[in-house]
Write a protein that holds these residues in place. Structure first.
Motif, PDB file in Angstrom:
ATOM      1  N   ASP A  50      43.102  83.033 -53.706  1.00  0.00           N
ATOM      2  CA  ASP A  50      43.832  82.798 -52.455  1.00  0.00           C
ATOM      3  C   ASP A  50      43.321  83.738 -51.372  1.00  0.00           C
ATOM      4  O   ASP A  50      43.165  83.355 -50.208  1.00  0.00           O
ATOM      5  CB  ASP A  50      45.334  83.072 -52.637  1.00  0.00           C
ATOM      6  N   THR A  51      43.089  84.982 -51.770  1.00  0.00           N
ATOM      7  CA  THR A  51      42.681  86.024 -50.829  1.00  0.00           C
ATOM      8  C   THR A  51      41.246  85.830 -50.368  1.00  0.00           C
ATOM      9  O   THR A  51      40.939  85.991 -49.185  1.00  0.00           O
ATOM     10  CB  THR A  51      42.818  87.410 -51.493  1.00  0.00           C
ATOM     11  N   TYR A  52      40.360  85.465 -51.289  1.00  0.00           N
ATOM     12  CA  TYR A  52      38.933  85.439 -50.993  1.00  0.00           C
ATOM     13  C   TYR A  52      38.483  84.154 -50.315  1.00  0.00           C
ATOM     14  O   TYR A  52      37.500  84.154 -49.573  1.00  0.00           O
ATOM     15  CB  TYR A  52      38.118  85.641 -52.280  1.00  0.00           C
ATOM     16  N   ILE A 106      50.826  94.633 -44.836  1.00  0.00           N
ATOM     17  CA  ILE A 106      50.220  94.903 -46.138  1.00  0.00           C
ATOM     18  C   ILE A 106      49.981  93.577 -46.861  1.00  0.00           C
ATOM     19  O   ILE A 106      50.877  92.722 -46.915  1.00  0.00           O
ATOM     20  CB  ILE A 106      51.115  95.803 -47.009  1.00  0.00           C
ATOM     21  N   LEU A 107      48.774  93.415 -47.389  1.00  0.00           N
ATOM     22  CA  LEU A 107      48.453  92.257 -48.214  1.00  0.00           C
ATOM     23  C   LEU A 107      48.396  92.715 -49.668  1.00  0.00           C
ATOM     24  O   LEU A 107      47.646  93.628 -50.009  1.00  0.00           O
ATOM     25  CB  LEU A 107      47.117  91.650 -47.805  1.00  0.00           C
ATOM     26  N   ILE A 108      49.194  92.079 -50.510  1.00  0.00           N
ATOM     27  CA  ILE A 108      49.232  92.387 -51.939  1.00  0.00           C
ATOM     28  C   ILE A 108      48.346  91.384 -52.680  1.00  0.00           C
ATOM     29  O   ILE A 108      48.550  90.180 -52.563  1.00  0.00           O
ATOM     30  CB  ILE A 108      50.672  92.318 -52.478  1.00  0.00           C
ATOM     31  N   ASN A 109      47.373  91.890 -53.448  1.00  0.00           N
ATOM     32  CA  ASN A 109      46.390  91.018 -54.098  1.00  0.00           C
ATOM     33  C   ASN A 109      46.230  91.338 -55.589  1.00  0.00           C
ATOM     34  O   ASN A 109      45.293  92.010 -55.981  1.00  0.00           O
ATOM     35  CB  ASN A 109      45.036  91.151 -53.376  1.00  0.00           C
ATOM     36  N   VAL A 137      38.596  90.533 -45.054  1.00  0.00           N
ATOM     37  CA  VAL A 137      40.003  90.227 -44.795  1.00  0.00           C
ATOM     38  C   VAL A 137      40.682  91.390 -44.077  1.00  0.00           C
ATOM     39  O   VAL A 137      41.425  91.204 -43.097  1.00  0.00           O
ATOM     40  CB  VAL A 137      40.739  89.905 -46.107  1.00  0.00           C
ATOM     41  N   ALA A 138      40.432  92.621 -44.555  1.00  0.00           N
ATOM     42  CA  ALA A 138      41.058  93.796 -43.945  1.00  0.00           C
ATOM     43  C   ALA A 138      40.684  93.915 -42.480  1.00  0.00           C
ATOM     44  O   ALA A 138      41.535  94.148 -41.614  1.00  0.00           O
ATOM     45  CB  ALA A 138      40.652  95.058 -44.707  1.00  0.00           C
ATOM     46  N   SER A 139      39.396  93.741 -42.185  1.00  0.00           N
ATOM     47  CA  SER A 139      38.917  93.906 -40.811  1.00  0.00           C
ATOM     48  C   SER A 139      39.374  92.765 -39.910  1.00  0.00           C
ATOM     49  O   SER A 139      39.762  92.973 -38.761  1.00  0.00           O
ATOM     50  CB  SER A 139      37.390  93.990 -40.803  1.00  0.00           C
ATOM     51  N   ARG A 140      39.329  91.535 -40.434  1.00  0.00           N
ATOM     52  CA  ARG A 140      39.650  90.364 -39.609  1.00  0.00           C
ATOM     53  C   ARG A 140      41.131  90.292 -39.270  1.00  0.00           C
ATOM     54  O   ARG A 140      41.509  89.978 -38.139  1.00  0.00           O
ATOM     55  CB  ARG A 140      39.226  89.090 -40.353  1.00  0.00           C
ATOM     56  N   ASP A 141      41.984  90.585 -40.259  1.00  0.00           N
ATOM     57  CA  ASP A 141      43.407  90.347 -40.081  1.00  0.00           C
ATOM     58  C   ASP A 141      44.234  91.617 -39.919  1.00  0.00           C
ATOM     59  O   ASP A 141      45.439  91.549 -39.722  1.00  0.00           O
ATOM     60  CB  ASP A 141      43.943  89.539 -41.267  1.00  0.00           C
TER      61      ASP A 141
END
Length: 229
Positions: free
Chosen positions: A136-138, A154-157, A184-188
């Protein structure tokens, strides 16, 4: 897991994330007659099952968010699906309540049914948590963008990334894991807590090796910054 929770409590941890399917073991199968397929379904529990109750009690006792991966029973119209299950994250709150998130883009084979609903958790002083399992994350950027737009910080993965049937593929899997999370960290603009399986999973022909590499990553102006792992 009990020992990790005890250690985390001693260190004052507020959010503890375990890997994808860490309770059941990771299963990839589309053969209903296989032991692995049957185990994934038979080991599934509901949000009020014995495993969730156990960790919910520990979350209440330690005043901690405890999030772990396991298979979840599918109940529709009061009937249990005995041939399929969800790949889920169980979120146990410091009040002892349990919320579940079902993986929206599963790649585990036909035993696993897709979820449909993003889950946002109000974690009080910690902010808002968006729940996203592994693939889902990738590969589902719409999910993270939705969480970001809804104010999650915070995104929990929970993840089972880098399962190597061929050891020569492991470096490539690890790089894939690292780069996707940085993106993901940089974009969102999230802080990401990603917990990966490590070591051997299963035996014989079904054995899979996972590299670990769990991280806590923050997004900063000039890219992602590793805070741990």
């Amino acid at each position: 897991m009990n020992e990790y929770i005890e250690e985390a409590d001693e260190k004052g941890v507020k959010i503890l994330v375990f890997p994808e399917m860490c309770v059941t073991g990771y299963v990839s199968s589309s053969d209903p007659d296989s032991t692995e397929y049957q185990w994934a379904v038979e080991s599934a529990e509901t949000a009020d099952g014995p495993t969730a109750k156990h960790f919910a009690e520990l979350a209440d006792e330690t005043d901690m968010w405890i999030i772990y991966g396991a298979t979840e029973t599918i109940v529709e119209d009061g009937k249990i699906d005995t041939e399929h299950a969800y790949n889920s994250a169980f979120i146990c709150s410091p009040d002892g309540e349990v919320t579940t998130y079902q993986k929206i883009t599963p790649v585990e084979g036909s035993w696993c049914t897709s979820g449909e609903t993003p889950v946002i958790i109000d974690a009080g002083d910690c902010g808002k948590l968006g729940i996203s399992i592994c693939y889902d994350t990738y590969s589902t950027p719409e999910l993270e963008r939705y969480y970001s737009a809804m104010g999650c910080n915070i995104l929990i993965n929970p993840t089972a990334t880098g399962g190597g049937w061929s050891q020569s593929n492991m470096p490539a899997w690890e790089e894939y894991y690292k780069l996707r999370l940085e993106s993901v960290a940089s974009r969102d603009g999230f802080l990401i807590m990603s917990s990966d399986l490590v070591g051997m999973n299963g035996t014989g022909d079904s054995a899979v090796k996972f590299p670990g590499g769990s991280i806590i990553m923050n997004a900063v102006f000039n890219g992602a910054s590793y805070l741990a792992g």
